[in-house]
Design an enzyme around this catalytic site. Structure first.
Site, PDB file in Angstrom:
ATOM      1  N   THR A 174     -18.110 -30.660 -41.952  1.00 37.97           N
ATOM      2  CA  THR A 174     -18.031 -31.441 -43.164  1.00 37.97           C
ATOM      3  C   THR A 174     -18.787 -31.003 -44.866  1.00 37.97           C
ATOM      4  O   THR A 174     -19.239 -31.366 -45.122  1.00 37.97           O
ATOM      5  CB  THR A 174     -20.363 -32.105 -42.136  1.00 37.97           C
ATOM      6  OG1 THR A 174     -21.074 -31.091 -42.674  1.00 37.97           O
ATOM      7  CG2 THR A 174     -19.994 -32.953 -41.402  1.00 37.97           C
TER       8      THR A 174
ATOM      9  N   LYS B  32     -14.244 -27.907 -47.871  1.00 37.22           N
ATOM     10  CA  LYS B  32     -13.778 -27.130 -47.515  1.00 37.22           C
ATOM     11  C   LYS B  32     -13.119 -26.986 -45.867  1.00 37.22           C
ATOM     12  O   LYS B  32     -12.201 -27.375 -45.859  1.00 37.22           O
ATOM     13  CB  LYS B  32     -13.832 -25.699 -47.224  1.00 37.22           C
ATOM     14  CG  LYS B  32     -13.568 -25.035 -48.845  1.00 37.22           C
ATOM     15  CD  LYS B  32     -13.183 -24.874 -49.606  1.00 37.22           C
ATOM     16  CE  LYS B  32     -12.800 -24.233 -51.284  1.00 37.22           C
ATOM     17  NZ  LYS B  32     -14.059 -24.755 -51.814  1.00 37.22           N
TER      18      LYS B  32
ATOM     19  N   LYS C 264     -26.309 -32.313 -37.673  1.00 36.94           N
ATOM     20  CA  LYS C 264     -25.643 -33.430 -38.032  1.00 36.94           C
ATOM     21  C   LYS C 264     -25.017 -33.465 -36.845  1.00 36.94           C
ATOM     22  O   LYS C 264     -23.746 -34.536 -37.050  1.00 36.94           O
ATOM     23  CB  LYS C 264     -24.241 -33.134 -39.958  1.00 36.94           C
ATOM     24  CG  LYS C 264     -24.904 -33.168 -40.942  1.00 36.94           C
ATOM     25  CD  LYS C 264     -23.881 -32.914 -42.132  1.00 36.94           C
ATOM     26  CE  LYS C 264     -25.095 -32.652 -43.176  1.00 36.94           C
ATOM     27  NZ  LYS C 264     -23.956 -32.452 -44.471  1.00 36.94           N
TER      28      LYS C 264
ATOM     29  N   HIS D  20      -7.735  -7.459 -52.156  1.00 44.50           N
ATOM     30  CA  HIS D  20      -8.634  -7.614 -50.689  1.00 44.50           C
ATOM     31  C   HIS D  20      -9.844  -6.321 -51.025  1.00 44.50           C
ATOM     32  O   HIS D  20      -9.215  -5.290 -51.330  1.00 44.50           O
ATOM     33  CB  HIS D  20      -7.732  -7.292 -49.430  1.00 44.50           C
ATOM     34  CG  HIS D  20      -6.533  -8.625 -49.056  1.00 44.50           C
ATOM     35  ND1 HIS D  20      -6.122  -8.254 -48.327  1.00 44.50           N
ATOM     36  CD2 HIS D  20      -7.002  -9.851 -49.570  1.00 44.50           C
ATOM     37  CE1 HIS D  20      -4.902  -9.767 -48.729  1.00 44.50           C
ATOM     38  NE2 HIS D  20      -6.125 -10.296 -48.822  1.00 44.50           N
TER      39      HIS D  20
END
Length: 296
Positions: free
Chosen positions: A17, A20, A43, A251
């Site tokens: 939800t 992203k 949810k 990274h």
């Protein structure tokens, strides 16, 4: 054939939800992935992106029969999301999240070792692009349209270099069986070795492209294993040829901190174990094509 995921793999989206999670769940569903539900605490009972939402992974697994999840969960809570998925019996978890503390991933690794190896959850990531078996299923954030189905496996620490390889190969008519982004963090859920072993067992994967980078021993360990255990041609590449020692390049795990960590040293190790090394990122497609032609 493919490894890890196919069109039948039932997938949960943890964090569905959120912004992203919503965006990429829709992208995966549009691609054809078998997304059967989502998980967001508090949810449960709602429907989102056309699939049911549950409060816990356990509830979702019981209701949907899911075996796999992808997590879009903020760094402070991402480790708990992975461990919750493992406790629910999922076989595979793909963690997209960047910025998970190294101590948290160490905790995840210790936690997973409580389970017998045959029941242990495989974690791909964190800080990765995910997994795609072109034309079948996408478990990640990659642009699916650049991938052509075929017989070359791809394993990459870098998501974007994996994309570049896929695009070049598609232009040459070379397809991919499965592409796996293992992530660029110092502590990965799974390694080159784990996925090479799966590609070795896949009768429809004829060659593998392994894209590494500076930092850590993974590329050297994989190259040694390939020499003794892998029956198919492997093309290697190591990003970071111009990287100075001690400076992180992108990274968190891409830093030269010991002998053997540099790109030049890793590339030489690959060659010494019989891998064909692509000279630069612009040569991924042509190098793979040359190797396939020689193997034909």
């Amino acid at each position: 054939m493919s490894i890890l995921i196919d069109e039948k793999t039932p997938i949960l989206v943890q964090g569905i939800t959120g912004d992203k999670g919503t965006f990429h769940a829709k992208e995966m569903i549009a691609y054809g992935s078998n997304v059967v539900g989502g998980v967001t605490p508090g949810k449960g009972g709602k429907t989102h992106c056309g699939v049911p939402v549950f409060n816990t992974v356990k509830e979702a697994v019981e209701a949907t029969g899911a075996t796999t999840s992808i997590t879009f969960v903020a760094p402070p809570f991402a480790a708990d999301a992975i461990m919750e998925a493992a406790d629910a019996g999922l076989k595979l978890v793909c963690s997209i999240t960047d910025g998970i503390p190294a101590q948290d991933m160490m905790r995840v690794k210790r936690y997973l070792r409580r389970y017998p190896k045959e029941k242990r959850t495989m974690v791909v990531g964190p800080n990765c692009a995910g997994i795609i078996s072109p034309g079948k299923s996408m478990l990640g954030i990659m642009p699916g349209h650049i991938y052509l189905p075929g017989k070359v496996g791809v394993i990459s620490r870098s998501g974007t270099l994996g994309y570049e390889a896929a695009a070049q190969m598609k232009e040459l008519g070379i397809g991919i069986s499965t592409s796996v982004g293992i992530g660029g963090d110092p502590i990965n859920g799974s390694s080159f070795l784990d996925h090479l072993a799966l590609f070795e067992q896949d009768p429809e994967t004829e060659a593998v492209l392994m894209i590494g980078e500076i930092g850590g021993p993974q590329e050297a360990e994989a190259s040694a294993w390939i020499k003794e255990n892998f029956s198919k041609p492997v093309i290697g590449f190591v990003a970071g040829l111009t990287a100075p020692k001690g400076r992180r390049m992108g990274h968190a795990g891409a830093i030269i901190s010991a002998t053997g960590d540099s790109a030049a040293e890793k590339a030489e190790i690959m060659r010494s174990y019989g891998l064909t090394v692509a000279p630069d990122p612009g040569s991924f497609g042509s190098t793979v094509a040359d190797v396939l032609a020689r193997a034909a």
